[in-house]
Design a protein around this motif. Structure first.
Motif, PDB file in Angstrom:
ATOM      1  N   GLY A  39       0.816  -1.205   0.000  1.00 46.88           N
ATOM      2  CA  GLY A  39       0.000   0.000   0.000  1.00 46.88           C
ATOM      3  C   GLY A  39       0.851   1.256   0.000  1.00 46.88           C
ATOM      4  N   ARG A  40       0.210   2.375  -0.110  1.00 43.39           N
ATOM      5  CA  ARG A  40       0.911   3.651  -0.093  1.00 43.39           C
ATOM      6  C   ARG A  40       1.359   3.976   1.326  1.00 43.39           C
ATOM      7  NH1 ARG A  40      -2.641   7.699  -4.023  1.00 43.39           N
ATOM      8  NH2 ARG A  40      -2.409   6.482  -5.956  1.00 43.39           N
ATOM      9  N   GLY A  41       2.319   4.862   1.410  1.00 53.05           N
ATOM     10  CA  GLY A  41       2.787   5.313   2.716  1.00 53.05           C
ATOM     11  C   GLY A  41       4.023   4.568   3.172  1.00 53.05           C
ATOM     12  N   ASP A  42       4.515   4.978   4.349  1.00 50.40           N
ATOM     13  CA  ASP A  42       5.764   4.415   4.852  1.00 50.40           C
ATOM     14  C   ASP A  42       5.556   3.226   5.782  1.00 50.40           C
ATOM     15  OD1 ASP A  42       4.811   5.646   7.128  1.00 50.40           O
ATOM     16  OD2 ASP A  42       6.355   7.204   7.184  1.00 50.40           O
ATOM     17  N   GLY A  43       4.326   2.849   6.045  1.00 52.19           N
ATOM     18  CA  GLY A  43       4.062   1.700   6.912  1.00 52.19           C
ATOM     19  C   GLY A  43       4.245   1.973   8.388  1.00 52.19           C
ATOM     20  N   CYS A  44       4.424   3.215   8.767  1.00 51.21           N
ATOM     21  CA  CYS A  44       4.600   3.585  10.178  1.00 51.21           C
ATOM     22  C   CYS A  44       3.246   4.024  10.741  1.00 51.21           C
ATOM     23  CB  CYS A  44       5.639   4.686  10.306  1.00 51.21           C
ATOM     24  SG  CYS A  44       7.248   4.266   9.590  1.00 51.21           S
ATOM     25  N   ASP A  45       2.278   3.157  10.685  1.00 50.71           N
ATOM     26  CA  ASP A  45       0.904   3.519  11.001  1.00 50.71           C
ATOM     27  C   ASP A  45       0.265   2.443  11.872  1.00 50.71           C
ATOM     28  OD1 ASP A  45       0.700   1.457   9.174  1.00 50.71           O
ATOM     29  OD2 ASP A  45      -0.003   2.714   7.533  1.00 50.71           O
ATOM     30  N   LYS A  46      -1.042   2.324  11.790  1.00 46.55           N
ATOM     31  CA  LYS A  46      -1.758   1.339  12.607  1.00 46.55           C
ATOM     32  C   LYS A  46      -1.330  -0.086  12.284  1.00 46.55           C
ATOM     33  CE  LYS A  46      -5.926   4.122  13.351  1.00 46.55           C
ATOM     34  NZ  LYS A  46      -7.408   4.204  13.144  1.00 46.55           N
ATOM     35  N   SER A  47      -0.947  -0.338  11.048  1.00 47.03           N
ATOM     36  CA  SER A  47      -0.523  -1.691  10.687  1.00 47.03           C
ATOM     37  C   SER A  47       0.737  -2.090  11.448  1.00 47.03           C
ATOM     38  CB  SER A  47      -0.272  -1.780   9.179  1.00 47.03           C
ATOM     39  OG  SER A  47       0.790  -0.921   8.778  1.00 47.03           O
ATOM     40  N   LEU A  48       1.604  -1.123  11.755  1.00 45.92           N
ATOM     41  CA  LEU A  48       2.784  -1.400  12.569  1.00 45.92           C
ATOM     42  C   LEU A  48       2.410  -1.473  14.044  1.00 45.92           C
ATOM     43  CD1 LEU A  48       5.830  -1.734  13.007  1.00 45.92           C
ATOM     44  CD2 LEU A  48       6.016   0.769  12.965  1.00 45.92           C
ATOM     45  N   ALA A  49       1.552  -0.582  14.491  1.00 49.11           N
ATOM     46  CA  ALA A  49       1.150  -0.567  15.906  1.00 49.11           C
ATOM     47  C   ALA A  49       0.529  -1.896  16.312  1.00 49.11           C
ATOM     48  CB  ALA A  49       0.175   0.584  16.147  1.00 49.11           C
ATOM     49  N   TRP A  50      -0.139  -2.575  15.376  1.00 44.64           N
ATOM     50  CA  TRP A  50      -0.779  -3.862  15.678  1.00 44.64           C
ATOM     51  C   TRP A  50       0.229  -4.880  16.199  1.00 44.64           C
ATOM     52  CZ3 TRP A  50      -0.129  -8.657  13.079  1.00 44.64           C
ATOM     53  CH2 TRP A  50      -1.046  -9.646  13.422  1.00 44.64           C
ATOM     54  N   TRP A  51       1.450  -4.829  15.701  1.00 42.72           N
ATOM     55  CA  TRP A  51       2.466  -5.789  16.125  1.00 42.72           C
ATOM     56  C   TRP A  51       2.867  -5.597  17.584  1.00 42.72           C
ATOM     57  CZ3 TRP A  51       3.949  -9.942  13.389  1.00 42.72           C
ATOM     58  CH2 TRP A  51       3.636  -9.970  12.025  1.00 42.72           C
ATOM     59  N   PHE A  52       2.534  -4.458  18.148  1.00 41.15           N
ATOM     60  CA  PHE A  52       2.899  -4.186  19.529  1.00 41.15           C
ATOM     61  C   PHE A  52       1.709  -4.341  20.472  1.00 41.15           C
ATOM     62  CE2 PHE A  52       6.033  -2.331  16.821  1.00 41.15           C
ATOM     63  CZ  PHE A  52       7.224  -2.589  17.474  1.00 41.15           C
ATOM     64  N   THR A  53       0.687  -5.049  20.008  1.00 44.66           N
ATOM     65  CA  THR A  53      -0.436  -5.457  20.839  1.00 44.66           C
ATOM     66  C   THR A  53      -0.282  -6.946  21.152  1.00 44.66           C
ATOM     67  OG1 THR A  53      -1.877  -6.079  18.985  1.00 44.66           O
ATOM     68  CG2 THR A  53      -1.874  -3.758  19.657  1.00 44.66           C
TER      69      THR A  53
ATOM     70  N   GLU B  31      -2.406  -9.260  20.256  1.00 43.19           N
ATOM     71  CA  GLU B  31      -3.066 -10.108  19.263  1.00 43.19           C
ATOM     72  C   GLU B  31      -2.117 -10.943  18.400  1.00 43.19           C
ATOM     73  OE1 GLU B  31      -6.383  -9.775  15.652  1.00 43.19           O
ATOM     74  OE2 GLU B  31      -5.872  -8.015  16.862  1.00 43.19           O
ATOM     75  N   PRO B  32      -1.030 -10.374  17.843  1.00 47.84           N
ATOM     76  CA  PRO B  32      -0.186 -11.205  16.973  1.00 47.84           C
ATOM     77  C   PRO B  32       0.519 -12.342  17.695  1.00 47.84           C
ATOM     78  CG  PRO B  32       0.296  -8.855  16.723  1.00 47.84           C
ATOM     79  CD  PRO B  32      -0.546  -8.996  17.932  1.00 47.84           C
ATOM     80  N   TRP B  33       0.663 -12.233  19.010  1.00 47.26           N
ATOM     81  CA  TRP B  33       1.470 -13.186  19.771  1.00 47.26           C
ATOM     82  C   TRP B  33       0.634 -14.120  20.633  1.00 47.26           C
ATOM     83  CZ3 TRP B  33       5.822 -12.059  17.456  1.00 47.26           C
ATOM     84  CH2 TRP B  33       6.023 -10.751  17.007  1.00 47.26           C
ATOM     85  N   ALA B  34      -0.671 -13.889  20.682  1.00 50.53           N
ATOM     86  CA  ALA B  34      -1.540 -14.719  21.516  1.00 50.53           C
ATOM     87  C   ALA B  34      -1.690 -16.110  20.900  1.00 50.53           C
ATOM     88  CB  ALA B  34      -2.908 -14.058  21.661  1.00 50.53           C
ATOM     89  N   PRO B  35      -1.625 -17.156  21.710  1.00 52.89           N
ATOM     90  CA  PRO B  35      -1.839 -18.506  21.169  1.00 52.89           C
ATOM     91  C   PRO B  35      -3.269 -18.652  20.669  1.00 52.89           C
ATOM     92  CG  PRO B  35      -1.790 -18.553  23.569  1.00 52.89           C
ATOM     93  CD  PRO B  35      -1.389 -17.169  23.160  1.00 52.89           C
ATOM     94  N   PRO B  36      -3.482 -19.446  19.628  1.00 53.45           N
ATOM     95  CA  PRO B  36      -4.850 -19.599  19.109  1.00 53.45           C
ATOM     96  C   PRO B  36      -5.763 -20.242  20.135  1.00 53.45           C
ATOM     97  CG  PRO B  36      -3.347 -21.227  18.141  1.00 53.45           C
ATOM     98  CD  PRO B  36      -2.502 -20.266  18.912  1.00 53.45           C
TER      99      PRO B  36
END
Length: 355
Positions: free
Chosen positions: A250-264, A266-271
């Motif tokens: 996508g457009r932009g530098d990727g320093c947005d909500k899509s990056l912030a998600w990795w610091f929640t 959710e990405p690391w929680a076991p299924p």
């Protein structure tokens, strides 16, 4: 003019597939058999063919792969026993270019190269899901030492993580330097580079500190792992008509909500598991039949007789050899044409310093 050139590339690719089909054993197309990772992992040398990537980065194979020499003026290859120094010539040329540019402009002494691909690409016995079509490469975030590493050192030393000890998703200022940022952004600046994967903490560090041109920062994508190396992926070569491109970023530098998600969390929680659900069946290894049809032909194409001839010569130049397949000669009894194979294929050779 462009349409004429593209038609020529398509015709060349069709010729390649037809010629490989003539050389392939019929049983290679069987739907079942050993897992594809065992078949491709057992190949020691490339297929004699025009360099072509088939399929997707995580589901494909490679014809006409070339190996980067073990040592160059500004790189050293690691983990030699894996035999994963192979790639499409455009990938190998990109690595050499990056090693030279980073040494010249970014205060980076040279690259330590991790896995690129297997001689004929395809799934690997261990490790990566991608790296299957010769267009991916891992580069250590440890700078190259001033001396030549021994074979034992290349097998046993570990790359340096960029993260703080016991501090999840935090870059360690004791090991991270401006040169680390510069070499990553140097790679991202190349037009042929599609994406670069780094640990989310490294992406965050770049977002916070990179003061140069940020137009290519969006190519740097956060992903699991990648704290001790960065993963470079280039685009499908124009003449690899069977190569499937990745969706554009996508457009932009990727320093947005899509990056912030990795610091929640959710990405690391076991299924979450349903206690009443039946155990899921163990996934079966990928079969050869799941790959593009050309992969069975590439797997059965002839190998070179020795490792004493052609290799990658640097600066995007390949040895002046015959075309991978000449014009068809007298048809065989079943109507297929026989094609002459080239005398040389790219194989690993040490490269003298200064060339």
């Amino acid at each position: 003019m462009r349409s004429v050139k593209r038609s020529g590339r398509i015709a060349k690719a069709m010729m390649l597939v037809a010629s490989l089909a003539a050389a392939a054993a019929p049983e290679a197309i069987a739907a079942d058999g050993p897992p594809a990772k065992e078949l491709f992992g057992g190949m020691k040398l490339p297929a004699r063919a025009e360099p072509t990537a088939y399929g997707f980065y995580s589901k494909g194979c490679l014809a006409g792969g070339v190996a980067i020499p073990t040592d160059g003026p500004t790189w050293q290859a690691m983990r030699l026993s894996r035999n994963r120094r192979w790639g499409h010539p455009q990938m190998i040329a990109t690595l050499e270019q990056l090693s030279q540019d980073a040494a010249r402009y970014d205060n980076w002494p040279g690259l330590l190269l991790g896995d690129i691909s297997q001689p004929r690409g395809g799934p690997m016995l261990t490790g990566h899901a991608s790296h299957q079509i010769g267009l991916d490469a891992d580069i250590w975030l440890t700078p190259m030492p001033s001396r030549t590493l021994t074979t034992s050192e290349r097998e046993n030393i570990s790359a340096t993580t960029m993260l703080k000890p016991k501090a999840f998703l935090t870059v360690d200022p004791k090991v991270w330097t401006p040169a680390h940022a510069a070499v990553i952004m140097r790679a991202a600046s190349y037009p042929q580079v599609e994406r670069i994967f780094v640990n989310p903490a490294i992406k965050k560090k770049l977002c916070e500190t990179w003061t140069g041109d940020r137009s290519d920062l969006g190519k740097v994508r956060p992903y699991y792992g990648h704290d001790y190396h960065f993963h470079v992926r280039i685009k499908c070569p124009a003449d690899s008509v069977g190569c499937k491109s990745q969706d554009p970023i996508g457009r932009g530098d990727g320093c947005d909500k899509s990056l912030a998600w990795w610091f929640t969390d959710e990405p690391w929680a076991p299924p979450k598991k349903d206690p009443n659900a039946k155990p899921a069946p163990k996934p079966k290894p990928m079969q050869l039949s799941a790959l593009p049809k050309a992969c069975a032909m590439i797997l059965n194409a002839p190998s070179p007789d020795s490792e004493l001839e052609a290799t990658y010569r640097g600066n995007g130049r390949m040895p002046s050899t015959a075309s991978a397949f000449s014009a068809p000669s007298t048809p065989t009894a079943d109507g297929t044409a026989m094609f002459a194979l080239p005398a040389f294929v790219p194989v690993p050779l040490p490269r003298p310093a200064g060339q």
